[in-house]
Design a protein around this motif. Structure first.
Motif, PDB file in Angstrom:
ATOM      1  N   VAL A   1       5.821   9.859 -28.515  1.00 54.29           N
ATOM      2  CA  VAL A   1       6.270   9.486 -26.828  1.00 54.29           C
ATOM      3  C   VAL A   1       5.175   8.637 -26.500  1.00 54.29           C
ATOM      4  N   LEU A   2       4.116   8.625 -26.593  1.00 48.90           N
ATOM      5  CA  LEU A   2       3.117   7.817 -26.200  1.00 48.90           C
ATOM      6  C   LEU A   2       3.281   6.137 -26.812  1.00 48.90           C
ATOM      7  N   LEU A   3       3.675   6.298 -27.879  1.00 47.56           N
ATOM      8  CA  LEU A   3       4.102   4.774 -28.530  1.00 47.56           C
ATOM      9  C   LEU A   3       5.406   4.526 -27.902  1.00 47.56           C
ATOM     10  N   ALA A   4       6.279   5.151 -27.630  1.00 47.63           N
ATOM     11  CA  ALA A   4       7.436   4.802 -27.004  1.00 47.63           C
ATOM     12  C   ALA A   4       7.379   4.781 -25.440  1.00 47.63           C
ATOM     13  N   GLU A   5       6.082   4.545 -24.835  1.00 41.28           N
ATOM     14  CA  GLU A   5       5.951   4.568 -23.651  1.00 41.28           C
ATOM     15  C   GLU A   5       6.728   5.628 -22.922  1.00 41.28           C
ATOM     16  N   GLY A   6       7.026   6.686 -23.111  1.00 45.68           N
ATOM     17  CA  GLY A   6       7.353   7.567 -22.429  1.00 45.68           C
ATOM     18  C   GLY A   6       6.467   8.919 -21.876  1.00 45.68           C
ATOM     19  N   HIS A   7       7.080  10.054 -21.413  1.00 45.27           N
ATOM     20  CA  HIS A   7       6.415  10.945 -20.959  1.00 45.27           C
ATOM     21  C   HIS A   7       6.739  12.406 -21.466  1.00 45.27           C
ATOM     22  N   LEU A   8       5.975  13.484 -21.855  1.00 47.21           N
ATOM     23  CA  LEU A   8       5.971  14.490 -22.463  1.00 47.21           C
ATOM     24  C   LEU A   8       5.758  15.674 -21.554  1.00 47.21           C
TER      25      LEU A   8
ATOM     26  N   ARG B   1      13.126  16.088 -14.585  1.00 47.71           N
ATOM     27  CA  ARG B   1      13.291  16.594 -16.090  1.00 47.71           C
ATOM     28  C   ARG B   1      13.768  15.386 -16.805  1.00 47.71           C
ATOM     29  N   ASP B   2      14.544  14.775 -16.344  1.00 46.87           N
ATOM     30  CA  ASP B   2      15.217  13.578 -17.055  1.00 46.87           C
ATOM     31  C   ASP B   2      14.356  12.592 -17.311  1.00 46.87           C
ATOM     32  N   ARG B   3      13.149  12.488 -16.337  1.00 46.67           N
ATOM     33  CA  ARG B   3      12.204  11.339 -16.639  1.00 46.67           C
ATOM     34  C   ARG B   3      11.284  11.704 -17.831  1.00 46.67           C
ATOM     35  N   PHE B   4      11.354  12.885 -18.430  1.00 47.05           N
ATOM     36  CA  PHE B   4      10.464  13.086 -19.330  1.00 47.05           C
ATOM     37  C   PHE B   4      11.339  12.589 -20.637  1.00 47.05           C
ATOM     38  N   MET B   5      10.582  11.882 -21.750  1.00 51.93           N
ATOM     39  CA  MET B   5      11.104  11.563 -22.716  1.00 51.93           C
ATOM     40  C   MET B   5      11.474  12.841 -23.683  1.00 51.93           C
ATOM     41  N   ALA B   6      10.695  13.771 -23.957  1.00 55.98           N
ATOM     42  CA  ALA B   6      10.904  14.681 -24.912  1.00 55.98           C
ATOM     43  C   ALA B   6      10.188  15.948 -24.278  1.00 55.98           C
ATOM     44  N   ARG B   7      10.662  16.974 -24.547  1.00 54.90           N
ATOM     45  CA  ARG B   7      10.167  18.321 -24.195  1.00 54.90           C
ATOM     46  C   ARG B   7       9.844  18.943 -25.373  1.00 54.90           C
ATOM     47  N   ILE B   8       8.683  19.762 -25.657  1.00 52.93           N
ATOM     48  CA  ILE B   8       8.598  20.485 -26.877  1.00 52.93           C
ATOM     49  C   ILE B   8       7.857  21.649 -26.509  1.00 52.93           C
TER      50      ILE B   8
ATOM     51  N   LEU C   1      26.556  19.727 -17.319  1.00 47.05           N
ATOM     52  CA  LEU C   1      25.840  18.460 -17.132  1.00 47.05           C
ATOM     53  C   LEU C   1      25.481  17.871 -18.559  1.00 47.05           C
ATOM     54  N   GLY C   2      26.022  16.730 -18.983  1.00 41.08           N
ATOM     55  CA  GLY C   2      25.617  16.097 -20.286  1.00 41.08           C
ATOM     56  C   GLY C   2      24.348  15.141 -19.884  1.00 41.08           C
ATOM     57  N   ALA C   3      24.092  14.503 -20.919  1.00 40.91           N
ATOM     58  CA  ALA C   3      22.868  13.559 -21.070  1.00 40.91           C
ATOM     59  C   ALA C   3      23.206  12.428 -20.273  1.00 40.91           C
ATOM     60  N   SER C   4      22.190  11.867 -19.720  1.00 42.87           N
ATOM     61  CA  SER C   4      22.221  10.432 -18.972  1.00 42.87           C
ATOM     62  C   SER C   4      21.965   9.143 -19.768  1.00 42.87           C
ATOM     63  N   PRO C   5      22.404   8.004 -19.180  1.00 45.57           N
ATOM     64  CA  PRO C   5      22.182   6.891 -19.783  1.00 45.57           C
ATOM     65  C   PRO C   5      20.642   6.644 -20.255  1.00 45.57           C
ATOM     66  N   ARG C   6      19.672   7.343 -19.141  1.00 46.03           N
ATOM     67  CA  ARG C   6      18.329   7.232 -19.377  1.00 46.03           C
ATOM     68  C   ARG C   6      18.129   7.867 -20.784  1.00 46.03           C
ATOM     69  N   ALA C   7      18.744   9.028 -21.102  1.00 46.38           N
ATOM     70  CA  ALA C   7      18.558   9.726 -22.457  1.00 46.38           C
ATOM     71  C   ALA C   7      18.868   8.907 -23.603  1.00 46.38           C
ATOM     72  N   THR C   8      19.811   7.893 -23.648  1.00 44.00           N
ATOM     73  CA  THR C   8      20.149   7.166 -24.634  1.00 44.00           C
ATOM     74  C   THR C   8      19.092   6.130 -24.774  1.00 44.00           C
ATOM     75  N   LEU C   9      18.516   5.592 -23.704  1.00 48.34           N
ATOM     76  CA  LEU C   9      17.389   4.791 -23.950  1.00 48.34           C
ATOM     77  C   LEU C   9      16.214   5.459 -24.465  1.00 48.34           C
ATOM     78  N   HIS C  10      15.869   6.700 -23.831  1.00 45.93           N
ATOM     79  CA  HIS C  10      14.856   7.212 -24.478  1.00 45.93           C
ATOM     80  C   HIS C  10      14.962   7.677 -26.052  1.00 45.93           C
ATOM     81  N   LEU C  11      16.173   8.197 -26.173  1.00 45.30           N
ATOM     82  CA  LEU C  11      16.600   8.390 -27.883  1.00 45.30           C
ATOM     83  C   LEU C  11      16.102   7.427 -28.906  1.00 45.30           C
ATOM     84  N   VAL C  12      16.798   6.138 -28.447  1.00 46.96           N
ATOM     85  CA  VAL C  12      16.354   4.830 -29.012  1.00 46.96           C
ATOM     86  C   VAL C  12      15.026   4.434 -29.054  1.00 46.96           C
ATOM     87  N   ARG C  13      14.265   4.430 -28.021  1.00 48.65           N
ATOM     88  CA  ARG C  13      12.861   4.121 -28.031  1.00 48.65           C
ATOM     89  C   ARG C  13      12.077   5.134 -28.928  1.00 48.65           C
ATOM     90  N   ALA C  14      12.438   6.376 -28.792  1.00 54.30           N
ATOM     91  CA  ALA C  14      11.774   7.540 -29.649  1.00 54.30           C
ATOM     92  C   ALA C  14      11.867   7.136 -30.999  1.00 54.30           C
TER      93      ALA C  14
END
Length: 319
Positions: free
Chosen positions: A38-45, A169-176, A246-259
């Protein structure tokens, strides 16, 4: 720096960080790797689990492993938005207003128990997490690079908490979830931490310039069109699934690819495999989904969608 050297440099640095964190977080290699991805993909955890399983320890260990600015915010009901973003204060000597930066002005921001703050305070992070900037009194201030928010929350304790809205929640790239350690890891933890806290001895093993190089190497990883289509198919399947309201947003697609690109870099590849996508979908997608009443959990639905969606069979390496 050519791409091969950059990837090798990134691998060496990621191994240093992973090994450093593992000295204080016992028996959780998957969680540690996801945090670094997540750090290297410039996301949030978002780390969600019961108290005492090491959520804050993981966040602090990652922050201490990198020589960059770190701020910790303890979210409480009386925390104000200005405590996070900053405030304009009048300077009598200069006869003008000066901006006093808030806690969000750091490379790594650790938000403890984020769901204990009011929705108004939680929303102060929205602009920062998405646009890497904050706006105070009509003036916009850019945040540094890299910028990552690592937030923790307890999913079971309801008194005095406020559920995160879907937009946040959608702004977090991943939840663990950390989960409980196995018997051997817990025994080792008891023996090693009886006298002192190993987190106090943890030093940075990479510089902020190293992290920026690692991010650049991850960004340059190749993803084949077929794998990109695979990511889009997975996201589209969540929107059409009858078990989900409610399904996943386009932001989820970008996050999945970056991750997926960041995970490939961590594993020493300059191209993404479908396996990278399969490994990350269970932590990138479920927290964005809302199930129908009485349906399977989002985690179960994501696993089913992964099993039902055809995997790309063509070449995935760069030509």
């Amino acid at each position: 720096m050519d791409s091969h050297y950059g990837l090798q440099f990134g691998m060496d640095s990621t191994h240093k960080v992973l090994a450093n964190i593992e000295t204080v977080v016992d028996g959780k290699p998957e969680a540690i790797e996801t945090a670094l991805v997540v750090l290297l993909a410039e996301g949030h955890l978002l780390i969600e689990d019961v108290p005492g399983v090491g959520k804050t320890v993981l966040a602090r260990a990652l922050a201490r492993s990198v020589s960059c600015s770190v701020r910790r915010i303890q979210f409480t009901p009386d925390l104000l938005p200005s405590d996070i973003t900053g405030v304009s204060a009048y300077n009598q000597q200069a006869a003008e207003f000066e901006f006093k930066p808030g806690a969000v002005f750091a490379n790594i921001v650790i938000g403890d128990e984020i769901n204990r703050a009011s929705p108004k305070t939680q929303s102060a992070l929205l602009e920062a997490m998405e646009e890497r900037q904050v706006t105070v009194d009509g003036t916009t201030y850019a945040l540094g690079s890299p910028f990552t928010v690592i937030a923790t929350q307890n999913p079971y304790e309801m008194e005095g908490t406020y559920a995160l809205p879907e937009a946040q929640r959608d702004r977090f790239m991943a939840r663990i979830s950390m989960g409980y350690p196995d018997t051997a890891a817990e025994l080792a933890m008891v023996r090693e931490r009886d006298a002192d806290n190993p987190l106090d001895r943890l030093d940075a093993v990479v510089s902020i310039e190293d992290v920026r190089s690692m991010i650049a190497a991850a960004r340059a990883v190749y993803i084949a069109p077929a794998v990109e289509q695979y990511c889009v198919d997975l996201i589209s399947a969540t929107r059409a699934d009858t078990a989900l309201r409610l399904g996943a947003s386009p932001r989820a697609t970008l996050h999945l690819v970056r991750a997926a690109k960041a995970r490939a870099a961590v594993h020493g590849r300059d191209y993404v495999l479908p396996d990278d996508v399969d490994a990350l979908a269970p932590v990138v997608l479920p927290h964005r989904l809302i199930p129908m009443r009485g349906a399977d959990t989002p985690e179960q639905t994501v696993r089913r969608i992964l099993a039902e969606t055809p995997v790309p069979a063509g070449a995935v390496e760069p030509s």
